[in-house]
Design a protein around this motif. Structure first.
Motif, PDB file in Angstrom:
ATOM      1  N   GLU A 189      70.101  -1.469  17.559  1.00 51.65           N
ATOM      2  CA  GLU A 189      69.689  -2.220  16.370  1.00 51.65           C
ATOM      3  C   GLU A 189      70.148  -1.584  15.058  1.00 51.65           C
ATOM      4  OE1 GLU A 189      65.580  -3.302  16.360  1.00 51.65           O
ATOM      5  OE2 GLU A 189      65.697  -4.349  18.279  1.00 51.65           O
ATOM      6  N   MET A 190      71.277  -0.903  15.076  1.00 53.87           N
ATOM      7  CA  MET A 190      71.781  -0.300  13.845  1.00 53.87           C
ATOM      8  C   MET A 190      72.097  -1.358  12.797  1.00 53.87           C
ATOM      9  SD  MET A 190      74.852   2.498  13.451  1.00 53.87           S
ATOM     10  CE  MET A 190      76.151   1.555  12.654  1.00 53.87           C
ATOM     11  N   THR A 191      72.583  -2.511  13.249  1.00 55.43           N
ATOM     12  CA  THR A 191      72.937  -3.571  12.305  1.00 55.43           C
ATOM     13  C   THR A 191      71.705  -4.205  11.662  1.00 55.43           C
ATOM     14  OG1 THR A 191      73.003  -5.161  14.135  1.00 55.43           O
ATOM     15  CG2 THR A 191      75.077  -4.116  13.516  1.00 55.43           C
ATOM     16  N   LYS A 192      70.565  -4.061  12.293  1.00 57.76           N
ATOM     17  CA  LYS A 192      69.334  -4.627  11.738  1.00 57.76           C
ATOM     18  C   LYS A 192      68.896  -3.884  10.486  1.00 57.76           C
ATOM     19  CE  LYS A 192      64.413  -5.232  12.876  1.00 57.76           C
ATOM     20  NZ  LYS A 192      63.386  -5.082  13.946  1.00 57.76           N
ATOM     21  N   PHE A 193      69.054  -2.565  10.499  1.00 57.54           N
ATOM     22  CA  PHE A 193      68.483  -1.735   9.439  1.00 57.54           C
ATOM     23  C   PHE A 193      69.384  -1.588   8.219  1.00 57.54           C
ATOM     24  CE2 PHE A 193      66.810   0.109  13.521  1.00 57.54           C
ATOM     25  CZ  PHE A 193      65.572  -0.497  13.437  1.00 57.54           C
ATOM     26  N   GLY A 194      70.655  -1.984   8.322  1.00 65.97           N
ATOM     27  CA  GLY A 194      71.545  -1.853   7.176  1.00 65.97           C
ATOM     28  C   GLY A 194      71.999  -0.419   6.964  1.00 65.97           C
ATOM     29  N   ALA A 195      72.519  -0.132   5.770  1.00 67.58           N
ATOM     30  CA  ALA A 195      73.067   1.194   5.480  1.00 67.58           C
ATOM     31  C   ALA A 195      72.867   1.526   4.004  1.00 67.58           C
ATOM     32  CB  ALA A 195      74.552   1.249   5.841  1.00 67.58           C
ATOM     33  N   TRP A 196      72.812   2.824   3.721  1.00 67.15           N
ATOM     34  CA  TRP A 196      72.682   3.320   2.350  1.00 67.15           C
ATOM     35  C   TRP A 196      73.859   4.243   2.056  1.00 67.15           C
ATOM     36  CZ3 TRP A 196      68.371   2.257  -0.866  1.00 67.15           C
ATOM     37  CH2 TRP A 196      67.328   1.552  -0.244  1.00 67.15           C
ATOM     38  N   GLY A 197      74.292   4.246   0.810  1.00 61.93           N
ATOM     39  CA  GLY A 197      75.398   5.116   0.439  1.00 61.93           C
ATOM     40  C   GLY A 197      75.276   5.607  -0.988  1.00 61.93           C
TER      41      GLY A 197
END
Length: 374
Positions: A238-246
């Motif tokens: 479920e990595m795509t569920k949580f999004g990403a920060w940069g």
């Protein structure tokens, strides 16, 4: 690091921020047992972080002068490849001198512990503030997997590594769940929890499996020098569920971070003009109540628009704050018995703007509100 390499600096190497300071001082989390990404990134922007070499990760003492911040601490889970690694039974000092203490102190991979209190960390370390951070929405926020992955690839090229999180299962430590090319594929076992890693790249292996290349925090002795891979696209992780920060360092002297809008709640609050006149249909007000939080001081604006009569109303904060409660009288603007869309905007002191919505809701009729009050 890249800048120093461009200048031909022979001492250029990976330069880590203090993981211990982040888990101990960012607030709104429980360290390695559960953190809060918006709070962590805002802490890096507002307060800054020390370098790992000045405020090392603490729990267990060992000696390591490789320059890698988190060499493996547990022989049960990894083979130590560093010839400089030297385990120690020495207890971690409460305030190690970064110039003289040989200790770095890491928690056990398998044993979570409450973070060291922030006031026990070295207080003389120079701080570096993150000038700008951003969030790439995942599927939980309505994005699609192709859109998320395209955005992540773009930011990896432009801004560098991204913070991502994924679900960790029991078979993460089982060699059977790893392909020969180093891709972790969940097959069995219960969820252990949510795990934070850094996305640093992507690729395709010899068997045409698309993957993300991730950097773990278990040290250079784990898997492929501390790196591992997971399948791109939809998966049990479920990595795509949580999004990403940069983070973006292209304009270090300018605040470009948008405020984050969270915990939005919308509700109707009808008020009778006179309690005794409820049967005669006397409504004084019908308020739309909107509450939300932002991760930094901001001014919030709430706007509602009818979908059939195009009536529009809005209300906004008069000052910068992190906790917002606003109300708008729908009876006053003539927006009852209709479908409407609501949208929120937040602007911080640097005039960075973020939005939430639009969200569609049903606005009951005047009669419905009166019956509910009678």
């Amino acid at each position: 690091c890249v800048s120093r390499l461009d200048r031909g600096d022979e001492n250029a190497r990976l330069d880590f921020f203090s993981a211990q300071e982040l888990t101990s001082c960012a607030g709104q989390g429980d360290g390695c047992a559960g953190g809060n990404a918006p709070a962590a990134f805002y802490h890096m922007k507002s307060e800054g972080l020390a370098r790992e070499e000045c405020s090392p990760y603490r729990m267990r003492c060992f000696n390591d002068d490789t320059g890698i911040s988190q060499s493996a601490a547990d022989s049960e889970t990894s083979q130590h490849r560093s010839s400089h690694f030297d385990s120690s039974t020495q207890a971690c000092p409460l305030k190690p001198d970064p110039m003289t203490s040989p200790c770095k102190c890491l928690p056990s991979v398998f044993h979570l512990a409450s973070p060291v209190s922030c006031d026990l960390l070295p207080d003389a370390c120079p701080k570096t503030k993150v000038p700008h951070y951003f969030f790439i929405a995942g599927t939980a926020e309505g994005s699609t997997i192709p859109l998320l992955e395209r955005h992540m690839m773009q930011e990896l090229l432009l801004a560098g590594p991204l913070y991502v999180s994924l679900l960790l299962y029991q078979d993460f430590y089982d060699p059977v769940s790893w392909t020969e090319s180093g891709i972790y594929v969940h097959k069995r076992g219960d969820v252990l929890g949510k795990h934070a890693v850094a996305a640093v790249g992507w690729g395709t292996d010899a068997e045409s499996r698309d993957y993300w290349l991730l950097l773990n925090s278990f040290g250079s002795g784990w898997q492929q020098e501390g790196y591992f891979k997971v399948l791109r696209g939809e998966s049990a992780l479920e990595m795509t569920k949580f999004g990403a920060w940069g983070t973006d360092w292209s304009h270090p002297d300018k605040d470009r971070s948008k405020p984050t809008i969270a915990d939005v709640e919308l509700a109707f609050s009808p008020v009778l003009a006179d309690v005794a006149d409820a049967a005669s249909g006397s409504l004084g007000n019908v308020y739309l109540m909107a509450s939300a939080f932002t991760d930094e001081p901001a001014r919030l604006l709430v706007r509602i628009q009818g979908l059939s009569n195009t009536v529009t109303g809005q209300v906004k904060d008069s000052e910068y704050k992190v906790e917002h409660v606003l109300k708008l009288d729908l009876l006053d603007i003539g927006l009852l018995d209709d479908r409407a869309k609501v949208q929120l905007w937040a602007v911080d002191r640097a005039q960075n703007t973020a939005s939430w919505g639009p969200y569609t809701l049903e606005v009951p009729s005047k009669r419905t509100f009166l019956l509910a009050q009678s």
